[in-house]
Design a protein around this motif. Structure first.
Motif, short mmCIF file in Angstrom:
data_model
loop_
_atom_site.label_atom_id
_atom_site.label_comp_id
_atom_site.label_asym_id
_atom_site.label_seq_id
_atom_site.Cartn_x
_atom_site.Cartn_y
_atom_site.Cartn_z
N GLU A 98 -6.50 38.01 -112.67
CA GLU A 98 -7.59 38.18 -111.72
C GLU A 98 -7.59 39.59 -111.14
O GLU A 98 -6.54 40.16 -110.84
CB GLU A 98 -7.48 37.17 -110.57
CG GLU A 98 -8.64 37.29 -109.57
CD GLU A 98 -8.55 36.32 -108.40
OE1 GLU A 98 -9.40 36.40 -107.50
OE2 GLU A 98 -7.61 35.49 -108.39
N GLU A 99 -8.79 40.12 -110.98
CA GLU A 99 -8.96 41.42 -110.35
C GLU A 99 -10.37 41.47 -109.76
O GLU A 99 -11.35 41.17 -110.45
CB GLU A 99 -8.77 42.54 -111.38
CG GLU A 99 -8.77 43.94 -110.81
CD GLU A 99 -8.50 44.96 -111.89
OE1 GLU A 99 -9.48 45.60 -112.36
OE2 GLU A 99 -7.33 45.10 -112.31
N ASP A 100 -10.47 41.82 -108.48
CA ASP A 100 -11.77 41.97 -107.83
C ASP A 100 -12.61 40.70 -107.95
O ASP A 100 -13.82 40.76 -108.16
CB ASP A 100 -12.50 43.17 -108.42
CG ASP A 100 -13.76 43.55 -107.64
OD1 ASP A 100 -13.79 43.27 -106.43
OD2 ASP A 100 -14.70 44.10 -108.24
N GLY A 101 -11.98 39.54 -107.84
CA GLY A 101 -12.72 38.28 -107.85
C GLY A 101 -13.12 37.77 -109.21
O GLY A 101 -13.75 36.72 -109.33
N ALA A 102 -12.78 38.50 -110.28
CA ALA A 102 -13.09 38.05 -111.64
C ALA A 102 -11.79 37.78 -112.38
O ALA A 102 -10.75 38.36 -112.08
CB ALA A 102 -13.91 39.10 -112.38
N THR A 103 -11.86 36.90 -113.38
CA THR A 103 -10.66 36.49 -114.12
C THR A 103 -10.86 36.75 -115.61
O THR A 103 -11.85 36.30 -116.19
CB THR A 103 -10.36 35.01 -113.89
OG1 THR A 103 -10.15 34.77 -112.49
CG2 THR A 103 -9.13 34.57 -114.66
N LEU A 104 -9.91 37.47 -116.19
CA LEU A 104 -9.93 37.67 -117.64
C LEU A 104 -9.14 36.54 -118.29
O LEU A 104 -7.96 36.34 -118.00
CB LEU A 104 -9.31 39.01 -118.02
CG LEU A 104 -9.36 39.33 -119.52
CD1 LEU A 104 -10.79 39.59 -119.97
CD2 LEU A 104 -8.47 40.52 -119.86
N VAL A 105 -9.83 35.78 -119.14
CA VAL A 105 -9.20 34.71 -119.92
C VAL A 105 -8.76 35.31 -121.25
O VAL A 105 -9.56 35.91 -121.97
CB VAL A 105 -10.19 33.56 -120.17
CG1 VAL A 105 -9.54 32.48 -121.05
CG2 VAL A 105 -10.68 32.97 -118.86
N THR A 106 -7.48 35.17 -121.57
CA THR A 106 -6.96 35.63 -122.85
C THR A 106 -6.30 34.45 -123.54
O THR A 106 -5.46 33.77 -122.95
CB THR A 106 -5.94 36.76 -122.68
OG1 THR A 106 -6.55 37.87 -122.01
CG2 THR A 106 -5.42 37.23 -124.03
N VAL A 107 -6.69 34.21 -124.78
CA VAL A 107 -6.06 33.15 -125.58
C VAL A 107 -5.46 33.82 -126.82
O VAL A 107 -6.19 34.39 -127.64
CB VAL A 107 -7.05 32.06 -126.00
CG1 VAL A 107 -6.32 30.95 -126.76
CG2 VAL A 107 -7.77 31.48 -124.79
N LEU A 108 -4.14 33.78 -126.90
CA LEU A 108 -3.44 34.29 -128.08
C LEU A 108 -3.13 33.10 -128.98
O LEU A 108 -2.41 32.18 -128.59
CB LEU A 108 -2.15 34.99 -127.65
CG LEU A 108 -1.31 35.60 -128.78
CD1 LEU A 108 -2.03 36.78 -129.41
CD2 LEU A 108 0.07 36.01 -128.27
N ILE A 109 -3.72 33.11 -130.18
CA ILE A 109 -3.57 31.98 -131.10
C ILE A 109 -2.65 32.39 -132.24
O ILE A 109 -2.84 33.44 -132.86
CB ILE A 109 -4.93 31.54 -131.67
CG1 ILE A 109 -5.92 31.23 -130.54
CG2 ILE A 109 -4.75 30.31 -132.56
CD1 ILE A 109 -7.32 30.91 -131.03
N GLU A 110 -1.63 31.56 -132.48
CA GLU A 110 -0.70 31.81 -133.58
C GLU A 110 -0.98 30.80 -134.69
O GLU A 110 -0.84 29.58 -134.49
CB GLU A 110 0.74 31.68 -133.10
CG GLU A 110 1.77 31.91 -134.20
CD GLU A 110 3.19 31.76 -133.69
OE1 GLU A 110 3.97 30.99 -134.29
OE2 GLU A 110 3.52 32.40 -132.66
#
Length: 331
Positions: free
Chosen positions: A282-294
């Motif tokens: 989260e930064e400045d009220g926004a959230t970065l969703v990261t999905v690392l798929i193996e």
């Protein structure tokens, strides 16, 4: 990618990494000396770092650990030798155990320099690791130091730019990292706690994790505790739109509200499972969703990507933003 060169010199007993960034030296100094920013990129994908101590002064010490998708921890420690703000610093970097003591069977501590210099387009990092012997250099390279360092530092762009500038308006992005790893990123304009809940609570999941229009989630069972299992099933809104299908798996790691790792298997098939590593920033009220798929191999990876997975995830994430906006409006 920021990293432009990684070289080893068996005669000088060094490994040198060079990376260029579109940011001033002062900004580069800031991210390397603020543990909360540093831990957002210091560990390679799948092994994020957590700094538990950070004494930025000559003679001071930093301690950190990196956590694998299955919960294993690799510990490290720095002893700060010299500091020259904002041009760089020098540390002794060593493998340690959970108590901070040198780890038996691992190479001895290495002297590491971080030098930041201005360039016409921003700044350059020159990171040089000095080894005590050729055997120590060979051992660290064999452990994947070149690949790991490259992938770790290539994550720094999004920290330097800020999450909104890095991801706003770019939708769901898919990056192939190697034969078995794919990284998916999507910015959600909501705080991390809401985004985490939306990935864990069945009543929210059933509202947005639907892929393209025309499908509904008919079954959603989730036990988010480590060792707990989940099961999802989808069915078409109209009978001729496709066949019912589902996924099931197990939670391997849960660190609310920032990280959850699960296996994923297509229910009723003998297809191999994937490993899905979800992380939220989260930064400045926004959230970065990261999905690392193996994936088990490149063939499986390519087959899944060819199904239109990225487009389906974008449809779901766009729906998620609408769901969270409506949820916030009722509060």
């Amino acid at each position: 990618m920021p990293v432009t060169e990684v070289t080893t010199d068996p005669e000088a007993l060094t490994m040198t990494l060079i990376a260029d960034f579109a940011a001033p030296v002062e900004r580069l100094w800031q991210v390397f000396t603020d543990p909360r920013q540093l831990e957002r990129f210091w560990g390679p994908p799948g092994w994020p770092a957590t700094f538990t101590e950070f004494g930025l002064t000559p003679g001071g010490r930093a301690r950190y650990h990196m956590t694998s998708p299955r919960g294993e921890k690799s510990h490290g420690a720095w002893e700060f030798l010299s500091i020259d703000e904002p041009s760089g610093f020098e540390v002794l970097d060593g493998f340690v155990d959970e108590n901070g003591e040198p780890q038996e069977g691992m190479p001895p501590a290495m002297r590491m320099t971080f030098a930041f210099e201005s360039t016409p387009d921003g700044s350059r990092l020159r990171n040089v690791t000095h080894f005590t012997s050729a055997e120590a250099l060979d051992a660290v390279v064999a452990m994947g130091a070149v690949e790991g360092s490259t992938m770790a530092l290539n994550q720094l762009d999004r920290v330097l730019a800020g999450l909104r500038e890095y991801a706003q308006g770019k939708g769901t992005r898919t990056e192939i990292l190697d034969d078995t790893h794919v990284r998916i990123t999507r910015l959600i304009d909501d705080p991390i706690d809401l985004v985490w809940r939306a990935h864990q609570e069945p009543e929210l999941l059933k509202k947005w994790m639907l892929g393209p229009d025309g499908w509904r989630m008919s079954l959603c069972e989730v036990d988010p505790a480590v060792g707990g299992r989940y099961r999802y099933e989808w069915e078409p809104v109209t009978p001729d739109a496709g066949e019912r299908f589902g996924f099931d798996g197990e939670t391997l790691l849960s660190e609310p509200p920032r990280r959850a790792v699960t296996t994923e298997h297509m229910t009723g098939t003998d297809f191999p499972s994937t490993l899905n590593d979800l992380s939220l920033e989260e930064e400045d009220g926004a959230t970065l969703v990261t999905v690392l798929i193996e994936y088990p191999d490149s063939q499986t990876r390519d087959a899944v990507l060819a199904t239109g997975m990225t487009e389906g995830m974008e449809a779901s994430y766009a729906r998620l933003e609408s769901v969270l906006a409506g949820d916030a409006a009722t509060r």
